[in-house]
Motif scaffolding. Structure first.
Motif, PDB file in Angstrom:
ATOM      1  N   PHE A 196      75.463  55.118  68.273  1.00 17.73           N
ATOM      2  CA  PHE A 196      76.193  56.580  67.917  1.00 17.73           C
ATOM      3  C   PHE A 196      75.481  57.303  68.708  1.00 17.73           C
ATOM      4  CE2 PHE A 196      76.395  54.220  64.125  1.00 17.73           C
ATOM      5  CZ  PHE A 196      77.792  54.161  63.713  1.00 17.73           C
ATOM      6  N   THR A 197      76.236  58.474  69.629  1.00 20.52           N
ATOM      7  CA  THR A 197      75.746  59.278  70.411  1.00 20.52           C
ATOM      8  C   THR A 197      76.086  60.669  70.255  1.00 20.52           C
ATOM      9  OG1 THR A 197      75.990  57.702  72.404  1.00 20.52           O
ATOM     10  CG2 THR A 197      75.976  59.675  73.023  1.00 20.52           C
ATOM     11  N   ASP A 198      75.417  61.499  70.185  1.00 20.62           N
ATOM     12  CA  ASP A 198      75.549  62.903  69.731  1.00 20.62           C
ATOM     13  C   ASP A 198      76.289  63.547  71.034  1.00 20.62           C
ATOM     14  OD1 ASP A 198      74.988  65.483  68.197  1.00 20.62           O
ATOM     15  OD2 ASP A 198      74.239  65.874  70.078  1.00 20.62           O
ATOM     16  N   SER A 199      77.438  64.610  70.604  1.00 23.21           N
ATOM     17  CA  SER A 199      77.856  65.419  71.731  1.00 23.21           C
ATOM     18  C   SER A 199      78.441  66.858  70.777  1.00 23.21           C
ATOM     19  CB  SER A 199      79.125  65.087  72.257  1.00 23.21           C
ATOM     20  OG  SER A 199      79.976  64.564  71.134  1.00 23.21           O
ATOM     21  N   SER A 200      77.370  67.213  69.941  1.00 25.85           N
ATOM     22  CA  SER A 200      77.646  68.575  69.121  1.00 25.85           C
ATOM     23  C   SER A 200      77.512  69.757  70.204  1.00 25.85           C
ATOM     24  CB  SER A 200      76.521  68.538  68.044  1.00 25.85           C
ATOM     25  OG  SER A 200      76.809  67.394  67.317  1.00 25.85           O
ATOM     26  N   ILE A 201      77.977  70.551  69.766  1.00 24.07           N
ATOM     27  CA  ILE A 201      78.060  72.004  70.501  1.00 24.07           C
ATOM     28  C   ILE A 201      77.121  72.962  69.647  1.00 24.07           C
ATOM     29  CG2 ILE A 201      79.457  73.772  71.416  1.00 24.07           C
ATOM     30  CD1 ILE A 201      81.815  72.000  71.135  1.00 24.07           C
ATOM     31  N   GLY A 202      76.074  73.790  70.625  1.00 23.31           N
ATOM     32  CA  GLY A 202      75.674  74.713  70.132  1.00 23.31           C
ATOM     33  C   GLY A 202      73.919  74.496  70.239  1.00 23.31           C
ATOM     34  N   LYS A 203      73.618  75.736  69.841  1.00 26.17           N
ATOM     35  CA  LYS A 203      71.942  75.501  70.006  1.00 26.17           C
ATOM     36  C   LYS A 203      71.434  75.048  68.625  1.00 26.17           C
ATOM     37  CE  LYS A 203      71.618  79.910  72.961  1.00 26.17           C
ATOM     38  NZ  LYS A 203      71.324  81.027  73.306  1.00 26.17           N
ATOM     39  N   ILE A 204      71.120  73.670  68.665  1.00 22.91           N
ATOM     40  CA  ILE A 204      70.874  72.777  67.578  1.00 22.91           C
ATOM     41  C   ILE A 204      69.464  72.926  67.725  1.00 22.91           C
ATOM     42  CG2 ILE A 204      71.140  70.670  66.568  1.00 22.91           C
ATOM     43  CD1 ILE A 204      73.935  70.744  67.921  1.00 22.91           C
ATOM     44  N   ILE A 205      68.993  72.931  66.371  1.00 21.79           N
ATOM     45  CA  ILE A 205      67.371  72.664  66.439  1.00 21.79           C
ATOM     46  C   ILE A 205      67.152  71.677  65.310  1.00 21.79           C
ATOM     47  CG2 ILE A 205      66.805  75.069  66.395  1.00 21.79           C
ATOM     48  CD1 ILE A 205      66.678  75.688  63.739  1.00 21.79           C
ATOM     49  N   LYS A 206      68.246  70.997  64.493  1.00 21.22           N
ATOM     50  CA  LYS A 206      67.774  69.805  63.491  1.00 21.22           C
ATOM     51  C   LYS A 206      69.150  69.033  63.396  1.00 21.22           C
ATOM     52  CE  LYS A 206      64.571  72.099  60.547  1.00 21.22           C
ATOM     53  NZ  LYS A 206      64.294  72.334  59.006  1.00 21.22           N
ATOM     54  N   TYR A 207      68.811  67.724  63.396  1.00 19.81           N
ATOM     55  CA  TYR A 207      69.891  66.600  63.248  1.00 19.81           C
ATOM     56  C   TYR A 207      69.732  65.948  61.911  1.00 19.81           C
ATOM     57  CZ  TYR A 207      71.046  67.533  68.138  1.00 19.81           C
ATOM     58  OH  TYR A 207      71.281  68.272  69.160  1.00 19.81           O
ATOM     59  N   ASN A 208      70.590  65.474  61.148  1.00 18.64           N
ATOM     60  CA  ASN A 208      70.311  64.809  60.003  1.00 18.64           C
ATOM     61  C   ASN A 208      71.679  63.811  60.144  1.00 18.64           C
ATOM     62  OD1 ASN A 208      70.006  63.675  57.537  1.00 18.64           O
ATOM     63  ND2 ASN A 208      69.685  65.401  56.426  1.00 18.64           N
ATOM     64  N   TRP A 209      71.313  62.463  60.362  1.00 17.81           N
ATOM     65  CA  TRP A 209      72.312  61.424  60.422  1.00 17.81           C
ATOM     66  C   TRP A 209      72.197  60.582  58.974  1.00 17.81           C
ATOM     67  CZ3 TRP A 209      75.618  60.408  64.619  1.00 17.81           C
ATOM     68  CH2 TRP A 209      74.888  60.802  65.646  1.00 17.81           C
ATOM     69  N   ASP A 210      73.381  60.057  58.664  1.00 18.68           N
ATOM     70  CA  ASP A 210      73.327  59.134  57.625  1.00 18.68           C
ATOM     71  C   ASP A 210      74.614  58.140  57.681  1.00 18.68           C
ATOM     72  OD1 ASP A 210      74.094  57.585  55.006  1.00 18.68           O
ATOM     73  OD2 ASP A 210      73.557  59.162  53.865  1.00 18.68           O
ATOM     74  N   PHE A 211      73.857  56.803  58.240  1.00 22.36           N
ATOM     75  CA  PHE A 211      75.107  55.808  58.618  1.00 22.36           C
ATOM     76  C   PHE A 211      75.965  55.055  57.979  1.00 22.36           C
ATOM     77  CE2 PHE A 211      71.407  56.597  61.534  1.00 22.36           C
ATOM     78  CZ  PHE A 211      71.957  57.025  62.775  1.00 22.36           C
ATOM     79  N   GLY A 212      75.558  55.322  56.457  1.00 19.73           N
ATOM     80  CA  GLY A 212      76.304  54.617  55.308  1.00 19.73           C
ATOM     81  C   GLY A 212      75.965  53.211  55.320  1.00 19.73           C
ATOM     82  N   ASN A 213      74.771  52.916  55.756  1.00 32.42           N
ATOM     83  CA  ASN A 213      74.251  51.175  55.768  1.00 32.42           C
ATOM     84  C   ASN A 213      73.048  51.418  55.056  1.00 32.42           C
ATOM     85  OD1 ASN A 213      72.953  52.514  57.806  1.00 32.42           O
ATOM     86  ND2 ASN A 213      73.080  50.639  59.157  1.00 32.42           N
ATOM     87  N   GLY A 214      72.616  52.685  54.733  1.00 30.18           N
ATOM     88  CA  GLY A 214      71.259  52.737  54.112  1.00 30.18           C
ATOM     89  C   GLY A 214      70.239  53.541  54.669  1.00 30.18           C
ATOM     90  N   ALA A 215      70.715  53.493  56.224  1.00 29.98           N
ATOM     91  CA  ALA A 215      69.705  53.990  57.048  1.00 29.98           C
ATOM     92  C   ALA A 215      70.095  55.656  57.581  1.00 29.98           C
ATOM     93  CB  ALA A 215      69.872  53.266  58.564  1.00 29.98           C
ATOM     94  N   THR A 216      69.103  56.431  57.983  1.00 28.92           N
ATOM     95  CA  THR A 216      69.244  57.705  58.379  1.00 28.92           C
ATOM     96  C   THR A 216      68.376  57.804  59.483  1.00 28.92           C
ATOM     97  OG1 THR A 216      67.214  58.482  56.794  1.00 28.92           O
ATOM     98  CG2 THR A 216      69.627  58.404  55.957  1.00 28.92           C
ATOM     99  N   SER A 217      68.479  59.319  60.314  1.00 34.41           N
ATOM    100  CA  SER A 217      67.928  59.539  61.360  1.00 34.41           C
ATOM    101  C   SER A 217      67.877  61.044  61.331  1.00 34.41           C
ATOM    102  CB  SER A 217      68.255  58.981  62.450  1.00 34.41           C
ATOM    103  OG  SER A 217      67.788  59.314  63.768  1.00 34.41           O
ATOM    104  N   LEU A 218      66.766  61.594  62.068  1.00 34.66           N
ATOM    105  CA  LEU A 218      66.605  63.035  62.329  1.00 34.66           C
ATOM    106  C   LEU A 218      66.601  63.445  63.819  1.00 34.66           C
ATOM    107  CD1 LEU A 218      64.111  64.013  59.480  1.00 34.66           C
ATOM    108  CD2 LEU A 218      66.501  64.168  59.440  1.00 34.66           C
ATOM    109  N   ILE A 219      66.987  62.405  64.625  1.00 41.04           N
ATOM    110  CA  ILE A 219      66.703  62.806  65.949  1.00 41.04           C
ATOM    111  C   ILE A 219      68.184  62.736  66.670  1.00 41.04           C
ATOM    112  CG2 ILE A 219      64.675  61.599  66.247  1.00 41.04           C
ATOM    113  CD1 ILE A 219      66.081  59.210  67.308  1.00 41.04           C
ATOM    114  N   LYS A 220      68.284  63.465  67.848  1.00 37.56           N
ATOM    115  CA  LYS A 220      69.601  63.705  68.477  1.00 37.56           C
ATOM    116  C   LYS A 220      70.287  62.432  68.524  1.00 37.56           C
ATOM    117  CE  LYS A 220      71.298  65.576  72.600  1.00 37.56           C
ATOM    118  NZ  LYS A 220      72.476  66.614  72.243  1.00 37.56           N
ATOM    119  N   ASN A 221      69.745  61.538  69.340  1.00 36.32           N
ATOM    120  CA  ASN A 221      70.505  60.385  69.523  1.00 36.32           C
ATOM    121  C   ASN A 221      69.614  59.054  68.966  1.00 36.32           C
ATOM    122  OD1 ASN A 221      72.714  60.929  71.621  1.00 36.32           O
ATOM    123  ND2 ASN A 221      70.976  61.455  72.738  1.00 36.32           N
ATOM    124  N   PRO A 222      70.333  58.615  67.808  1.00 36.23           N
ATOM    125  CA  PRO A 222      69.498  57.766  66.807  1.00 36.23           C
ATOM    126  C   PRO A 222      69.658  56.446  67.350  1.00 36.23           C
ATOM    127  CG  PRO A 222      71.723  58.198  65.999  1.00 36.23           C
ATOM    128  CD  PRO A 222      71.637  59.054  67.318  1.00 36.23           C
TER     129      PRO A 222
END
Length: 666
Positions: free
Chosen positions: A509-535
């Motif tokens: 999964f590759t992030d391409s969000s728009i804006g001055k982003i300071i935080k990311y919160n991923w939930d992959f639906g398989n029990g795993a999460t991530s707080l970085i831009k490109n998990p």
């Protein structure tokens, strides 16, 4: 042949036919005015001209010229067709013609501009020519045997036209020109009348203006077409304005034998010593007994009392006078006038629009623009020429008289603004300080919304580059300004990832969000999460059936705003490419199609199906395109069908070529 004859004639007689045409009517600018209700006779045709005329007759390479020309001008008053006839006095003479539309154009453009063409007839035959119902073409070019009458052209209401009549034959015999038979009207039915009569200040002349052009020749030179209601003075002569170089006039001057004393008089139209009143183009006379009053004023100086509208920061003033001023009495350096010192400027020059030595308008040039607001005064004084201003009656206006005008300060549209960032809407407050009597504001926001408030508030729901325009005015001075700024707080969660996923593969999964982003919160639906831009890549376990997972990304910017995007990912039970051994296209919704299943990792795919006779019944390069057991809508019979499958595996690059059979069961 005609062109050859013309060439030979020109070689022999170049001197004769290169003479400049000088008679009235022989050039476009002095054309005869004509109408549709009279016949116009030309008793002789002086030899001159030979200027090239642009025509559509270009195929033969011939040159067309206004040889021994006369020109006629008219206006169309009703749209329709034009019919006319040119009758030579000697029917063995060859006359040619061409019609031009010269609306809002210089008449001399007929020699250079092909677009003015309307119709023509350059036939080499002698005799009558023109345009009538027998004509079949608007364009008749040179040559023996060509039709003498062209098709009737269509005239447009309000348009002005020029008709060239060119005498090709080497003689000076004349012709007559008459109109009739078409549906257009070229006759002005307006009745002639006197519109103004104004006496000179010395009471010795009366200037008259009529409402339409009349013939110069219809004006009796002794002025007997008019009489005045005074026994003390009589009309001695009359002069038509511009009659020395034109056929018609709309202004004339009556000269009296004695000056009229101050008072009110009546001017009356009558038949002159030439047996008629003034005649228009169609010989229609002005009515006898028309009256108009005029006034002889007591001789006195012209008052200095009027100045035209003064705009913003004027550097020129226009002085307007009720009576003509002698241009020779106005000092060119402007020293006849001074402007009040508080204005901060001086008069540097005076320009006049002279007509016959007099003017009613004087333009004062200033040393610079007047910026300050308030009452300004222009005072008349004796100039460097030793006098103030003098009118036509040689009366000098008293020095010291003055005229005032109001000026206003210049304005500025510069403004301030304050941005209040929001998550979905940005609020921008605009402020203009006003001042200098500004009383109108016009705001334009990105060419969509507007406001007339002094300090508007605008709500932006679309972020990015913005443009605001403000126009301000105080009723005299105006200013405008454009300001660009960027609303850079747009926040949009977005990422790319697989929509279909094979078991045991890694999902990236590759992030391409728009804006001055300071935080990311991923939930992959398989029990795993991530707080970085490109998990890191994700694993999704296989199962005996296809399963759907939801992948969610929440982003936060520096304004504490959030945005969320959720995308599904379908994890397949397997990605083994296979073709079923049987299918049942019977409409029950089960096993309806034949196709390579799970071909998600197949590239360069080619799937073909053949019947038992070896005929190709289906072909596809897209694994999602499936055979439904028909050919062109016709159901195929139950039986065994051979298929071939070619593809390249996406991960390994290995090519595959497979072959098998499937049974169609109904």
């Amino acid at each position: 042949m005609r062109n050859l004859l013309l060439l030979i004639f020109l070689i022999i007689s170049t001197g004769l036919f290169s003479q400049t045409c000088t008679n009235l009517g022989q050039n476009p600018g002095t054309a005869f005015p004509v109408c549709g209700s009279a016949t116009f006779k030309q008793t002789s045709v002086p030899i001159c001209g030979v200027r090239n005329i642009p025509t559509p007759c270009t195929a033969s390479g011939s040159i067309f010229q206004d040889k021994n020309p006369y020109w006629y001008k008219f206006t169309c008053f009703t749209t329709g067709t034009l019919a006319f006839e040119i009758t030579p006095s000697n029917l063995s003479d060859d006359y040619d013609w061409q019609l031009f539309d010269v609306t809002n154009r210089d008449p001399a453009d007929v020699y250079t501009d092909k677009s003015l063409f309307v119709a023509c007839n350059w036939s080499g035959e002698p005799g009558k020519t023109g345009a009538n119902a027998s004509g079949s073409s608007l364009i008749v070019c040179e040559g023996i045997g060509k039709a003498l009458f062209s098709k009737m052209p269509v005239l447009q209401e309000g348009h002005q036209y020029l008709l060239l009549v060119s005498h090709f034959t080497n003689s000076q015999s004349g012709y007559s020109l008459s109109f009739g038979g078409g549906t257009s009207s070229i006759t002005d039915t307006t009745v002639s009348k006197i519109t103004t009569a104004q006496a000179s200040c010395d009471g010795k002349q009366i200037s008259i203006h009529v409402n339409k052009k009349v013939q110069c020749k219809s004006l009796a030179s002794n002025g007997s077409d008019f009489k005045i209601s005074s026994a003390a003075s009589k009309i001695q002569s009359a002069v038509g304005i511009n009659c020395s170089n034109a056929f018609d006039l709309d202004s004339l001057v009556l000269i009296l034998d004695n000056p009229l004393p101050p008072g009110t008089y009546t001017l009356t139209s009558q038949k002159g010593s030439d047996g008629n009143t003034l005649l228009d183009y169609c010989e229609t006379p002005m009515e006898e007994g028309l009256n108009i009053n005029f006034i002889i004023n007591t001789v006195k100086p012209t008052p200095f009392d009027s100045i035209s509208f003064v705009g913003c920061a004027p550097n020129e003033l226009k002085l307007v006078f009720s009576q003509p001023i002698l241009c020779s009495s106005v000092a060119p350096n402007g020293s006849d006038f001074k402007i009040n010192a508080s204005s901060g400027v001086t008069v540097t020059a005076a320009n006049t629009d002279c007509n016959n030595g007099s003017t009613t308008l004087i333009r004062l040039q200033l040393s610079g623009p007047v910026f300050n607001q308030g009452k300004q005064t222009v005072t008349l004084q004796k100039g460097s020429d030793g006098n103030t201003i003098i009118n036509e009656c040689l009366q000098e206006t008293q020095p010291g008289t003055e005229v005032s005008f109001q000026t206003k300060d210049t304005v500025t549209a510069a403004f301030n603004y304050k941005i209040n960032m929001g998550c979905k809407t940005d609020t921008v407050t605009f402020n203009h300080k006003g001042g200098n009597a500004v009383n109108q504001w016009f705001w334009k926001f990105n060419e969509r919304a507007t406001s007339t408030q002094q300090n508007p508030v605008y709500f932006y729901t679309k972020f990015g580059a913005q443009q605001v325009q403000l126009i301000v005015t105080n009723g005299v001075c105006t200013d405008s300004v454009n300001v660009n700024f960027v609303l850079d707080n747009e926040l949009k969660a977005f990422f790319a990832g697989p929509g279909l996923h094979c078991p045991q593969d890694l999902a990236l999964f590759t992030d391409s969000s728009i804006g001055k982003i300071i935080k990311y919160n991923w939930d992959f639906g398989n029990g795993a999460t991530s707080l970085i831009k490109n998990p890191p890549a994700q694993n999704y376990p296989g199962a005996n059936r296809t399963q759907n997972y939801l992948v969610k990304l929440i982003v936060q910017n520096n304004y504490n705003c959030f945005d969320t995007l959720v995308k599904p990912i379908k994890v397949l039970n397997n990605c083994y490419i296979a073709v079923p051994t049987a299918f049942t296209p019977n409409g029950d919704g089960l096993n309806e199609y034949l196709y390579p299943t799970n071909a998600f990792k197949a590239t360069n795919l080619l799937f073909r199906v053949y019947n038992r006779y070896g005929q190709l019944v289906f072909e596809s390069r897209d694994f999602t395109s499936k055979w439904d057991g028909t050919i062109k809508g016709f159901a195929q019979p139950t039986g065994t069908y051979v298929w071939t499958l070619q593809y390249t595996h996406l991960d390994t690059g290995q090519p595959f070529s497979l072959k098998g059979t499937s049974v169609l069961i109904r």
